[in-house]
Design a protein around this motif. Structure first.
Motif, mmCIF file in Angstrom:
data_model
loop_
_atom_site.group_PDB
_atom_site.id
_atom_site.type_symbol
_atom_site.label_atom_id
_atom_site.label_comp_id
_atom_site.label_asym_id
_atom_site.label_seq_id
_atom_site.Cartn_x
_atom_site.Cartn_y
_atom_site.Cartn_z
ATOM 1 N N ILE A 83 0.671 -1.757 -0.539
ATOM 2 C CA ILE A 83 -0.105 0.283 0.422
ATOM 3 C C ILE A 83 1.001 1.216 -0.069
ATOM 4 N N PRO A 84 0.204 2.636 -0.437
ATOM 5 C CA PRO A 84 1.266 3.954 -0.611
ATOM 6 C C PRO A 84 1.327 4.486 0.900
ATOM 7 N N HIS A 85 0.861 3.729 1.846
ATOM 8 C CA HIS A 85 0.960 4.964 2.907
ATOM 9 C C HIS A 85 1.571 4.674 3.432
ATOM 10 N N LEU A 86 2.528 5.812 4.116
ATOM 11 C CA LEU A 86 3.448 6.288 5.133
ATOM 12 C C LEU A 86 5.052 5.944 4.735
ATOM 13 N N GLY A 87 5.229 5.858 3.242
ATOM 14 C CA GLY A 87 6.286 6.066 2.373
ATOM 15 C C GLY A 87 5.768 4.667 1.776
ATOM 16 N N GLY A 88 5.215 3.830 1.779
ATOM 17 C CA GLY A 88 4.679 2.638 1.011
ATOM 18 C C GLY A 88 5.021 1.369 2.428
ATOM 19 N N SER A 89 4.263 0.933 2.163
ATOM 20 C CA SER A 89 3.985 -0.555 3.597
ATOM 21 C C SER A 89 3.822 -1.895 2.940
ATOM 22 N N ARG A 90 3.624 -2.474 3.418
ATOM 23 C CA ARG A 90 3.611 -3.803 3.405
ATOM 24 C C ARG A 90 2.569 -4.513 4.738
ATOM 25 N N VAL A 91 1.235 -5.043 4.825
ATOM 26 C CA VAL A 91 0.445 -5.195 5.399
ATOM 27 C C VAL A 91 0.554 -6.945 5.547
ATOM 28 N N GLY A 92 0.459 -7.112 6.752
ATOM 29 C CA GLY A 92 0.296 -8.611 6.786
ATOM 30 C C GLY A 92 -1.499 -8.900 6.881
ATOM 31 N N CYS A 93 -1.366 -10.073 5.924
ATOM 32 C CA CYS A 93 -3.182 -10.271 5.764
ATOM 33 C C CYS A 93 -3.688 -11.765 5.926
ATOM 34 N N ARG A 126 4.610 -3.985 8.020
ATOM 35 C CA ARG A 126 5.980 -2.713 7.756
ATOM 36 C C ARG A 126 6.151 -1.593 7.190
ATOM 37 N N ALA A 127 6.551 -0.536 7.623
ATOM 38 C CA ALA A 127 6.308 0.598 6.641
ATOM 39 C C ALA A 127 7.666 1.286 6.599
ATOM 40 N N SER A 128 7.798 1.986 6.082
ATOM 41 C CA SER A 128 9.232 2.797 5.320
ATOM 42 C C SER A 128 9.506 3.816 6.110
ATOM 43 N N TYR A 129 7.961 4.742 6.425
ATOM 44 C CA TYR A 129 8.863 5.659 7.727
ATOM 45 C C TYR A 129 8.401 5.094 9.212
ATOM 46 N N ARG A 130 9.558 5.509 9.773
ATOM 47 C CA ARG A 130 9.974 5.244 11.374
ATOM 48 C C ARG A 130 8.651 5.202 12.322
ATOM 49 N N HIS A 131 7.689 6.282 12.381
ATOM 50 C CA HIS A 131 6.391 6.594 12.915
ATOM 51 C C HIS A 131 5.478 6.441 12.675
ATOM 52 N N PHE A 132 4.033 5.643 13.330
ATOM 53 C CA PHE A 132 3.461 5.953 13.077
ATOM 54 C C PHE A 132 1.753 5.947 14.627
ATOM 55 N N TRP A 171 -4.248 6.242 14.378
ATOM 56 C CA TRP A 171 -4.746 6.180 12.969
ATOM 57 C C TRP A 171 -3.955 5.578 11.720
ATOM 58 N N ASP A 172 -2.331 6.296 11.538
ATOM 59 C CA ASP A 172 -1.670 5.534 10.569
ATOM 60 C C ASP A 172 -2.321 3.712 10.119
ATOM 61 N N SER A 173 -2.656 3.102 11.426
ATOM 62 C CA SER A 173 -2.826 1.464 11.204
ATOM 63 C C SER A 173 -4.599 1.426 10.485
ATOM 64 N N ALA A 174 -5.608 3.133 11.036
ATOM 65 C CA ALA A 174 -6.662 1.908 10.704
ATOM 66 C C ALA A 174 -6.287 2.955 9.309
ATOM 67 N N VAL A 175 -5.755 3.626 8.059
ATOM 68 C CA VAL A 175 -5.510 4.159 6.788
ATOM 69 C C VAL A 175 -4.738 3.147 6.380
ATOM 70 N N ALA A 205 -5.329 -1.323 2.589
ATOM 71 C CA ALA A 205 -5.440 -2.965 2.089
ATOM 72 C C ALA A 205 -6.157 -3.744 1.690
ATOM 73 N N LEU A 206 -7.690 -2.956 2.122
ATOM 74 C CA LEU A 206 -8.805 -3.567 1.660
ATOM 75 C C LEU A 206 -9.309 -2.330 0.475
ATOM 76 N N ALA A 207 -9.036 -1.994 -0.130
ATOM 77 C CA ALA A 207 -8.423 -1.607 -2.237
ATOM 78 C C ALA A 207 -7.893 -2.542 -1.723
ATOM 79 N N ALA A 208 -7.127 -2.776 -1.914
ATOM 80 C CA ALA A 208 -5.427 -3.573 -2.616
ATOM 81 C C ALA A 208 -6.345 -5.334 -2.888
ATOM 82 N N LEU A 209 -7.018 -5.523 -2.224
ATOM 83 C CA LEU A 209 -7.595 -7.304 -2.160
ATOM 84 C C LEU A 209 -8.805 -7.004 -2.955
ATOM 85 N N GLY A 210 -9.233 -5.615 -3.109
ATOM 86 C CA GLY A 210 -10.855 -5.232 -3.842
ATOM 87 C C GLY A 210 -12.300 -5.641 -3.162
#
Length: 295
Positions: A10-20, A73-79, A82-86, A91-96
């Protein structure tokens, strides 16, 4: 059928990878129930739910891990939460997946509410387990909730300095979490979680994620002024043996969802803070009924 573990970009926080984690292949004909885990746990918190054939056949079960937890994981170091909600919404959008019900345990509950506030067209209902909508305030302590500042500050201080790559989370940190949230664990379950925590929180990057997750828990913002902007139904399940957040607090806060079509609190006798783990049959049955009613 064994669960399906993956990550989505996903694009949030400089690019992230969300565990699903899905219970089974996604079925667009079924409603989706997102599961958000509690502090320092992972999607593995919901093993009882993934093992329940009645629940897994009624909904698409999808566990999403917040920042600082599991495989996310996120590219940016702080979160923040609210960031987890975004991140979850992206992630839902990426999964359709265009709409979902969201269940959260403890910190997962306030991430779920943040998702509903940010995207009311996507979140169709909320199931909160053993949670609080407040900051770690004096008000909450007066209502019988824990001293989250006293619990978390020593760990934040202990994790302040960089460590070597051979570092793993100390066993006593894991024991403190589960003693508080579950009244302790049987030996086999304790061994499972010790291994999971050592894998998730290793090296200096693991230390940093653990520390920031603990800072977020201690220093989060409360949601009282926003709860009247939740417009979906809310089911709050709370255990009488919850050592972290009290039934009295839940009784006060469920009344703050003034614009929900229904906001209902159910008390689970003997239920622990990690309610989906201590009383899975009650939680799973309530979740199926709730989704069937509001889907």
């Amino acid at each position: 059928m064994s669960k399906i573990e993956q990550t989505v970009e996903i694009p949030h926080l400089g690019g992230s990878r969300v565990g699903c984690t899905f219970a089974r292949p996604y079925d667009p004909a079924l409603p989706t129930l997102v599961l958000i885990n509690s502090y320092t746990t992972s999607a593995e918190l919901y093993r009882p739910q993934f093992a329940d054939p009645a629940l897994a056949s009624a909904v698409n079960l999808l566990a999403l891990e917040p920042y600082g937890h599991g495989r996310t994981r996120a590219s940016y170091r702080h979160f923040t939460y609210w960031d987890s909600a975004v991140a979850n919404l992206q992630a839902l959008a990426a999964l359709g997946i265009r709409e979902a019900f969201v269940l959260g345990t403890s910190q997962g509950g306030w991430v779920a509410v943040r998702m509903a506030l940010l995207a009311p067209d996507i979140v169709k209902g909320l199931i909160a387990l053993g949670t609080s909508m407040d900051s770690e305030s004096e008000r909450s302590r007066e209502l019988g909730c824990w001293d989250g500042i006293g619990f978390n500050t020593p760990l934040i201080d202990d994790l302040a300095e960089p460590v070597g790559e051979d570092w793993v989370v100390p066993d006593d940190v894991v024991d403190a979490v589960f003693d508080t949230a579950m009244g302790g664990l049987p030996a086999e379950e304790r061994a499972f979680w010790l291994a999971a925590y050592r894998a998730n929180y290793a090296g200096d990057a693991g230390r940093r994620r653990l520390r920031l997750s603990t800072v977020n828990l201690r220093d989060r913002d409360g949601l009282h002024g926003r709860l009247d902007d939740v417009h979906c139904p809310v089911l709050w399940l709370h255990g009488t043996a919850d050592r972290v957040y009290s039934v009295a607090n839940a009784q006060a806060e469920i009344r703050m969802f003034t614009r929900s079509p229904e906001a209902r609190l159910e008390i689970i006798e003997g239920g622990q803070h990690f309610l989906s783990a201590s009383h899975p049959a009650e939680v799973d049955s309530a979740a199926v009924d709730f989704v069937k009613r509001w889907a």
